[in-house]
Design a protein around this motif. Structure first.
Motif, short mmCIF file in Angstrom:
data_model
loop_
_atom_site.label_atom_id
_atom_site.label_comp_id
_atom_site.label_asym_id
_atom_site.label_seq_id
_atom_site.Cartn_x
_atom_site.Cartn_y
_atom_site.Cartn_z
N MET A 97 0.84 -1.19 0.00
CA MET A 97 0.00 0.00 0.00
C MET A 97 0.88 1.24 0.00
SD MET A 97 -3.23 0.86 2.48
CE MET A 97 -4.19 -0.45 1.71
N ARG A 98 0.57 2.21 -0.85
CA ARG A 98 1.36 3.42 -0.96
C ARG A 98 0.64 4.58 -0.25
NH1 ARG A 98 5.65 5.52 -3.70
NH2 ARG A 98 5.52 7.68 -4.46
N VAL A 99 1.38 5.33 0.56
CA VAL A 99 0.80 6.37 1.39
C VAL A 99 1.47 7.71 1.09
CG1 VAL A 99 0.36 7.14 3.76
CG2 VAL A 99 0.32 4.69 3.21
N LEU A 100 0.67 8.72 0.82
CA LEU A 100 1.16 10.10 0.71
C LEU A 100 0.90 10.81 2.02
CD1 LEU A 100 2.16 12.57 -1.07
CD2 LEU A 100 -0.28 13.08 -1.33
N VAL A 101 1.93 11.43 2.57
CA VAL A 101 1.82 12.22 3.80
C VAL A 101 1.97 13.69 3.45
CG1 VAL A 101 2.81 12.70 6.07
CG2 VAL A 101 2.70 10.34 5.22
N THR A 102 1.02 14.51 3.89
CA THR A 102 1.07 15.95 3.63
C THR A 102 0.56 16.70 4.85
OG1 THR A 102 0.53 17.65 1.97
CG2 THR A 102 -1.24 16.13 2.60
N ASN A 103 0.51 18.03 4.74
CA ASN A 103 -0.02 18.85 5.85
C ASN A 103 -0.28 20.26 5.36
OD1 ASN A 103 2.45 20.19 5.69
ND2 ASN A 103 3.12 19.71 7.75
N ASP A 104 -0.65 21.16 6.29
CA ASP A 104 -0.76 22.57 5.93
C ASP A 104 0.19 23.44 6.75
OD1 ASP A 104 -1.94 22.90 8.41
OD2 ASP A 104 -3.83 23.70 7.68
N ASP A 105 1.03 22.81 7.58
CA ASP A 105 1.98 23.55 8.40
C ASP A 105 3.36 23.65 7.76
OD1 ASP A 105 0.43 24.29 10.73
OD2 ASP A 105 0.33 22.15 11.18
N GLY A 106 3.57 22.98 6.64
CA GLY A 106 4.83 23.09 5.93
C GLY A 106 5.72 21.88 6.08
N ILE A 107 6.66 21.77 5.16
CA ILE A 107 7.52 20.59 5.04
C ILE A 107 8.43 20.40 6.26
CG2 ILE A 107 9.33 21.86 3.81
CD1 ILE A 107 8.21 18.22 3.11
N ALA A 108 8.64 21.44 7.06
CA ALA A 108 9.53 21.34 8.21
C ALA A 108 8.83 20.88 9.48
CB ALA A 108 10.22 22.68 8.47
N SER A 109 7.53 20.59 9.41
CA SER A 109 6.80 20.21 10.62
C SER A 109 7.08 18.78 11.06
CB SER A 109 5.30 20.37 10.39
OG SER A 109 4.58 19.90 11.52
N PRO A 110 7.36 18.55 12.34
CA PRO A 110 7.61 17.18 12.83
C PRO A 110 6.38 16.29 12.77
CG PRO A 110 7.53 18.74 14.66
CD PRO A 110 7.53 19.55 13.41
N GLY A 111 5.18 16.88 12.65
CA GLY A 111 3.98 16.06 12.55
C GLY A 111 3.98 15.16 11.32
N LEU A 112 4.64 15.58 10.26
CA LEU A 112 4.76 14.75 9.06
C LEU A 112 5.50 13.46 9.37
CD1 LEU A 112 5.79 17.58 6.56
CD2 LEU A 112 3.64 16.29 6.48
N THR A 113 6.55 13.56 10.17
CA THR A 113 7.35 12.39 10.51
C THR A 113 6.55 11.40 11.33
OG1 THR A 113 9.37 13.72 10.46
CG2 THR A 113 9.47 11.63 11.64
N VAL A 114 5.71 11.90 12.24
CA VAL A 114 4.88 11.01 13.05
C VAL A 114 3.94 10.20 12.16
CG1 VAL A 114 3.17 10.89 14.90
CG2 VAL A 114 5.03 12.55 15.04
N LEU A 115 3.28 10.87 11.21
CA LEU A 115 2.38 10.17 10.30
C LEU A 115 3.14 9.18 9.43
CD1 LEU A 115 -0.14 12.88 9.05
CD2 LEU A 115 -0.34 11.31 10.98
N ALA A 116 4.28 9.61 8.91
CA ALA A 116 5.07 8.72 8.06
C ALA A 116 5.48 7.46 8.83
CB ALA A 116 6.31 9.46 7.55
N GLN A 117 5.86 7.62 10.09
CA GLN A 117 6.31 6.48 10.88
C GLN A 117 5.17 5.50 11.13
OE1 GLN A 117 9.74 6.07 11.80
NE2 GLN A 117 8.83 4.02 11.87
N VAL A 118 3.97 6.01 11.34
CA VAL A 118 2.81 5.13 11.54
C VAL A 118 2.60 4.25 10.31
CG1 VAL A 118 0.28 5.11 11.68
CG2 VAL A 118 1.61 6.57 13.23
N ALA A 119 2.67 4.87 9.12
CA ALA A 119 2.48 4.10 7.88
C ALA A 119 3.63 3.12 7.66
CB ALA A 119 2.34 5.05 6.70
N LEU A 120 4.86 3.55 7.97
CA LEU A 120 6.01 2.65 7.82
C LEU A 120 5.90 1.46 8.76
CD1 LEU A 120 8.87 5.31 7.58
CD2 LEU A 120 8.13 3.76 5.74
N ASP A 121 5.47 1.69 9.99
CA ASP A 121 5.32 0.60 10.97
C ASP A 121 4.26 -0.40 10.53
OD1 ASP A 121 7.25 1.77 12.53
OD2 ASP A 121 5.86 2.67 13.97
#
Length: 290
Positions: free
Chosen positions: A1-25
């Motif tokens: 399954m392929r997952v796109l992670v995005t946000n509205d706070d910008g590419i430098a936000s740590p929240g992106l990493t949290v979402l990415a890690q959930v999908a990777l796990d």
């Protein structure tokens, strides 16, 4: 399954990493594509900055993103990012879009204005299941709590049949041992902010903004969030709804004999992106990128 992670706070936000890690796990493939700067309040706007007819990409990577996960900074609103992703802009079309983790709650009628929710709604309109996640703080201290809740919600999202709706998750910024759990909720009836006109001058209007005092509405997202619960709410893109109404109508004399058929007319659409060379459009303003 392929997952796109995005946000509205910008590419430098740590929240992106949290979402990415959930999908990777969960064993899924992840790509990150997020605005190059904050885009809060963009809703589902399809605006971007083009150069010579090209959507502009910049270098950017959220802190702590695992090596091997591709990341793109995009000079575009988050809803446009998910829109173009559905056509293969960042590799194969994603199966899932995860949007967030937004800095600040997205509850009640304020979800109408949220770029985080707007990105997810854009995805569902193109047949991609999506989840928006927000944490109830502008400066979160407990990303681990957000990750815990997101993992539970994500497992439900990928297991459920696709319903063309967005799963909107809000998480209180509390330690995991203080989290009361995750509960289904309805949208609160209030909006997050209100504005008033402070001054009207030549060529400008000055506004002031303030928070709206929320009412106690048991069972709503704001009510539960304020009491230590993470909340889950289903929202959907606009649908026609004329239930109980008789809408205005009339038939021109010349059209009456033809019934509902007749000659076709051109139906145009407005522009959704800038087309001028190096000129921004809509939400994006001129910037010094130095």
């Amino acid at each position: 399954m392929r997952v796109l992670v995005t946000n509205d706070d910008g590419i430098a936000s740590p929240g992106l990493t949290v979402l990415a890690q959930v999908a990777l796990d969960a064993g899924h493939e992840v790509v990150v594509a997020a605005p190059h700067r904050q885009y809060s309040g963009a809703s589902a706007a399809l605006t971007a900055q083009e150069e010579d007819g090209h959507l502009v990409l910049v270098e950017g990577r959220p802190p702590g993103l695992p090596d091997g996960v591709e990341a793109f900074g995009v000079k575009a609103a988050p809803a446009l990012i998910t829109f173009v992703a559905s056509f293969g802009a960042f590799g194969p079309r994603p199966d899932v879009v995860l949007s967030g983790i937004n800095l600040g709650a997205n509850t009640g009628r304020a979800t109408l204005h949220s770029g985080t929710v707007g990105a997810a709604l854009s995805a569902t309109s193109h047949g991609i299941r999506a989840m928006a996640v927000s944490i109830a703080s502008g400066k979160p201290q407990h990303w681990d709590t957000a990750g815990l809740v997101t993992a539970r919600a994500y497992a439900w999202l990928v297991a459920e049949p696709f319903h063309e709706r967005v799963l909107n998750i809000n998480v209180p910024d509390v330690a995991p041992d203080r989290l009361r759990g995750l509960r289904a909720a309805s949208l609160a009836s209030f909006g997050a902010v209100q504005a008033r006109v402070k001054e009207v001058g030549t060529g400008y209007v000055q506004l002031t903004y303030s928070g709206v005092e929320a009412e106690d509405e048991p069972g709503t997202d704001h009510y539960l969030l304020a009491r230590g619960w993470a909340t889950a709410t289903m929202v959907r893109a606009p649908v026609d709804d004329d239930d109980g109404l008789t809408l205005p109508s009339f038939t021109a004399a010349d059209a009456a004999a033809a019934g509902t058929t007749g000659p076709l007319v051109d139906v145009g659409s407005g522009a959704v992106m800038s087309t001028g060379a190096d000129r921004p459009s809509g939400e994006i303003a001129e910037e010094d990128d130095a």
